[in-house]
Design an enzyme around this catalytic site. Structure first.
Site, PDB file in Angstrom:
ATOM      1  N   LYS A 176      24.224  46.622  36.163  1.00 59.69           N
ATOM      2  CA  LYS A 176      24.821  45.495  35.455  1.00 59.69           C
ATOM      3  C   LYS A 176      24.738  44.241  36.323  1.00 59.69           C
ATOM      4  CE  LYS A 176      28.884  43.670  35.156  1.00 59.69           C
ATOM      5  NZ  LYS A 176      28.486  42.252  35.041  1.00 59.69           N
ATOM      6  N   GLU A 216      28.832  46.098  49.454  1.00 59.87           N
ATOM      7  CA  GLU A 216      28.434  44.948  50.274  1.00 59.87           C
ATOM      8  C   GLU A 216      29.279  43.776  49.819  1.00 59.87           C
ATOM      9  OE1 GLU A 216      26.459  45.018  52.745  1.00 59.87           O
ATOM     10  OE2 GLU A 216      25.430  46.925  52.457  1.00 59.87           O
ATOM     11  N   CYS A 274      26.555  35.788  51.446  1.00 55.94           N
ATOM     12  CA  CYS A 274      27.634  36.477  52.149  1.00 55.94           C
ATOM     13  C   CYS A 274      27.438  36.420  53.660  1.00 55.94           C
ATOM     14  CB  CYS A 274      27.740  37.916  51.654  1.00 55.94           C
ATOM     15  SG  CYS A 274      26.176  38.762  51.590  1.00 55.94           S
ATOM     16  N   GLU A 309      36.399  33.083  52.163  1.00 55.80           N
ATOM     17  CA  GLU A 309      34.982  32.918  51.838  1.00 55.80           C
ATOM     18  C   GLU A 309      34.910  31.889  50.702  1.00 55.80           C
ATOM     19  OE1 GLU A 309      32.819  36.024  49.605  1.00 55.80           O
ATOM     20  OE2 GLU A 309      31.256  35.863  51.131  1.00 55.80           O
TER      21      GLU A 309
HETATM   22  P1  NAI Z   1      32.738  39.141  41.498  1.00 60.78           P
HETATM   23  O1  NAI Z   1      32.904  40.017  42.674  1.00 60.78           O
HETATM   24  O2  NAI Z   1      33.860  39.057  40.509  1.00 60.78           O
HETATM   25  O3  NAI Z   1      31.414  39.566  40.680  1.00 60.78           O
HETATM   26  C1  NAI Z   1      30.366  40.345  41.188  1.00 60.78           C
HETATM   27  C2  NAI Z   1      29.938  41.386  40.162  1.00 60.78           C
HETATM   28  O4  NAI Z   1      31.019  42.281  39.936  1.00 60.78           O
HETATM   29  C3  NAI Z   1      29.580  40.816  38.790  1.00 60.78           C
HETATM   30  O5  NAI Z   1      28.504  41.542  38.246  1.00 60.78           O
HETATM   31  C4  NAI Z   1      30.831  41.071  37.981  1.00 60.78           C
HETATM   32  O6  NAI Z   1      30.578  41.172  36.599  1.00 60.78           O
HETATM   33  C5  NAI Z   1      31.285  42.394  38.543  1.00 60.78           C
HETATM   34  N1  NAI Z   1      32.698  42.686  38.348  1.00 60.78           N
HETATM   35  C6  NAI Z   1      33.735  41.820  38.345  1.00 60.78           C
HETATM   36  N2  NAI Z   1      34.889  42.469  38.113  1.00 60.78           N
HETATM   37  C7  NAI Z   1      34.591  43.778  37.969  1.00 60.78           C
HETATM   38  C8  NAI Z   1      35.351  44.946  37.705  1.00 60.78           C
HETATM   39  N3  NAI Z   1      36.676  44.903  37.553  1.00 60.78           N
HETATM   40  N4  NAI Z   1      34.710  46.137  37.631  1.00 60.78           N
HETATM   41  C9  NAI Z   1      33.378  46.213  37.797  1.00 60.78           C
HETATM   42  N5  NAI Z   1      32.602  45.128  38.027  1.00 60.78           N
HETATM   43  C10 NAI Z   1      33.197  43.925  38.128  1.00 60.78           C
HETATM   44  O7  NAI Z   1      32.387  37.683  42.034  1.00 60.78           O
HETATM   45  P2  NAI Z   1      32.550  36.257  41.281  1.00 60.78           P
HETATM   46  O8  NAI Z   1      33.803  36.247  40.454  1.00 60.78           O
HETATM   47  O9  NAI Z   1      31.278  35.958  40.603  1.00 60.78           O
HETATM   48  O10 NAI Z   1      32.723  35.250  42.522  1.00 60.78           O
HETATM   49  C11 NAI Z   1      33.994  35.022  43.110  1.00 60.78           C
HETATM   50  C12 NAI Z   1      33.925  35.018  44.627  1.00 60.78           C
HETATM   51  O11 NAI Z   1      33.447  36.283  45.087  1.00 60.78           O
HETATM   52  C13 NAI Z   1      32.948  34.026  45.223  1.00 60.78           C
HETATM   53  O12 NAI Z   1      33.518  32.776  45.371  1.00 60.78           O
HETATM   54  C14 NAI Z   1      32.602  34.662  46.539  1.00 60.78           C
HETATM   55  O13 NAI Z   1      33.566  34.330  47.510  1.00 60.78           O
HETATM   56  C15 NAI Z   1      32.672  36.122  46.257  1.00 60.78           C
HETATM   57  N6  NAI Z   1      31.323  36.684  46.063  1.00 60.78           N
HETATM   58  C16 NAI Z   1      30.730  37.239  47.138  1.00 60.78           C
HETATM   59  C17 NAI Z   1      29.451  37.727  47.036  1.00 60.78           C
HETATM   60  C18 NAI Z   1      28.796  38.315  48.228  1.00 60.78           C
HETATM   61  O14 NAI Z   1      27.633  38.680  48.165  1.00 60.78           O
HETATM   62  N7  NAI Z   1      29.476  38.440  49.336  1.00 60.78           N
HETATM   63  C19 NAI Z   1      28.689  37.652  45.792  1.00 60.78           C
HETATM   64  C20 NAI Z   1      29.419  37.066  44.683  1.00 60.78           C
HETATM   65  C21 NAI Z   1      30.694  36.608  44.847  1.00 60.78           C
END
Ligand code: NAI
Ligand code: MG
Length: 503
Positions: free
Chosen positions: A194, A268, A303, A403
């Protein structure tokens, strides 16, 4: 100058917008692109223009079930396929994708805002490279034989886990999808992936292309919201492994889902990575490393970005002067423009998040914005934001601790190595860390005492195939991109004892 530069920007945007429309409403399930069962959709935006370019299915339980069923069915024959045959198919899939690399990269730029010339094009290349690398490693998934034991043969087999649920974010979706599916498939698992809500289209395109080579049901992609499709995928009883990249908060939720059915998780997660310059560092090299550490080809949305910069007082001004000159030399513009080096932030939500932290810095006594802190001149539409360096932020401030995930970093002056090391480790995260110094003992002292999974000395580079990657503390669990991590995270071990005695 550039072979890619023959078409106009408008033509590029038009072609990829048409592609976005073609992929709208679709998922890749059971061997091809097809309409989702659900009719609910969510919009996908071009962050450079704030225009809606398409929509994706908001998958619920019916679509999750159908994708997991397809993957379960395919698992029987895929896991029984000889390892090197699976590997050969992955390498053929990589070759096939290679032929569409430029289109995939352009579509990714359209929906992510990442610049084509500096990010998406390289990322599409990395995606192909990772698939090839793991294709070649498929024949290396070996168990162990125990020392000779008269009358008994003892050995272990590494077996595929089953259906892997993979969830990825939007900041580098091509690289992230490859990091998940390549080792999973090479090891004999099948996958339902996904992508993030913000950037599902290029992922769907890649999965569509994979169907030309891989057997039906081996690689499936569904779209949807995290708390719906993402959660349901993790909770599905037939999903035997979850591989996640994203925020630490969601990583923790994923581990709860996995705990309820006792399945392994690779996570990750976030980072707030220290980038330290000692007094004896080569000044030009350090300035270059800091610039690379800002990860501006992704607008800082990485990240591993070096967002906490510490420079020794003795060379602080000289390093900062070079870094500021570097930042202003980057050309910010439309992600699909051949002249662009830095694109735009992925979404309104992330843009607002960046502005909130900048506002917090403005309200902080003693803090000073050295550059940025606003939109770039002339770019009033789209989520463009100038690269921002802030000095004088106390270590306890959320600006220094959270972050932020945008083109923002803090810079601090220091004089004492022990103090700066302690500050570098004083974070819930532990992903990447970098040091610049000509003093070898100091560098190795840092390497041994820093809490980070990815440590660099006198350079700043990013993950690639064959360089193991991952964090400690709240930056995650498990590793990616290596043979050892594939064997550890995508297979399980079965112990076999055979009585070989005659009687
Ligand atoms: P997120 O962690 O909510 O989203 C990442 C993935 O997880 C997306 O595919 C989302 O649909 C999925 N997801 C979200 N909630 C879920 C759940 N309850 N169960 C299963 N899958 C779920 O990140 P978001 O909201 O896009 O960004 C928010 C913050 O997260 C950013 O500001 C950043 O700080 C951090 N982030 C860090 C990343 C990294 O690679 N370290 C990548 C993306 C976001
Ligand atoms: Mg979220």
């Amino acid at each position: 100058m550039n072979a890619f530069a023959i078409d106009s920007l408008e033509a590029r945007i038009g072609a990829q917008t048409a592609e976005a429309r073609r992929l709208s409403g679709q998922i890749v399930c059971g061997g091809g692109l097809r309409k989702a069962l659900t009719t609910a959709q969510f919009d996908i935006e071009n962050p450079a223009t704030e225009e809606i370019i398409g929509s994706a299915p908001r998958c619920g339980i019916e679509d999750v079930n159908s994708a997991v069923d397809a993957a379960s069915l395919a698992f029987r024959s895929w896991s029984a396929t000889p390892a090197r045959e699976r590997g050969a198919l992955l390498m053929r899939a990589a070759d096939h994708l290679d032929g569409f690399r430029e289109d995939i990269a352009r579509l990714s730029s359209l929906e992510t805002g990442n610049a084509l010339p500096t990010q998406s094009r390289n990322e599409a290349g990395t995606m192909v490279d990772i698939l090839r690398y793991f294709g070649g490693l498929a024949g290396e998934i070996n168990g162990q034989t125990y020392p000779p034991d008269p009358g008994r043969l003892l050995y272990t087999r590494r077996e595929a886990l089953g259906v892997v649920g993979a969830i990825i974010p939007w900041n580098a979706p091509l690289m992230q999808l490859a990091s998940k599916i390549a080792p999973a498939l090479a090891a004999g698992n099948t996958v339902v992936l996904k992508p993030a809500e913000q950037a599902p289209l290029a992922v769907l395109r890649v999965f569509e292309l994979l169907q030309a080579v891989l057997p039906p049901g081996v690689a499936n992609a569904i779209t949807g919201l995290g708390e719906e499709a993402g959660r349901l995928l993790c909770q599905h009883p037939a999903v035997r492994k979850i591989s996640f990249t994203g925020s630490s908060a969601v990583g923790a939720m994923i581990m709860h889902y996995a705990a309820d059915k006792i399945v392994p998780v690779t996570a990750e997660l976030g980072g707030k990575n220290p980038n330290i310059v000692l007094a004896d560092a080569n000044i030009d090299r350090a300035a270059r490393g800091i610039l690379q550490g800002l990860r501006l080809q992704r607008q800082g949305q990485s990240c591993s970005a070096g967002t906490r910069i510490y420079i020794h007082d003795a060379i602080y001004d000289a390093v900062i002067e070079r870094v500021l000159a570097g930042i202003t030399s980057f050309r910010v513009g439309n992600p699909l423009d051949e002249a662009t080096q830095v694109g735009c932030i992925v979404s309104r939500k992330q843009f607002d998040r960046v502005e909130r932290y900048i506002e917090m810095a403005r309200q902080t006594p003693g803090a000073r914005i050295l550059c940025g802190g606003q939109r770039p001149e002339g770019l009033d539409k789209g989520y463009y934001y100038s690269t921002t360096l802030i000095e004088g932020v106390p270590a306890s401030s959320p600006v220094c601790r959270d972050e932020i995930f945008g083109p923002v970093a803090t810079v601090s002056r220091f004089t004492d190595f022990e103090t700066v090391l302690q500050e570098a480790n004083d974070t819930p995260y532990g992903l990447a860390a970098t040091i610049f110094t000509e003093n070898l003992p100091a560098a190795f002292d840092f390497v041994s005492r820093i809490d980070a999974g990815f440590v660099q000395v006198n350079q700043f580079a990013v993950a690639e195939a064959n360089i193991e990657y991952g964090g400690t503390k709240m930056s995650g669990m498990g590793r990616e991109l290596s043979l050892a991590s594939m064997v550890q995270h995508f297979t399980w071990s079965k112990t076999v004892i055979v009585n070989t005695s005659a009687a």
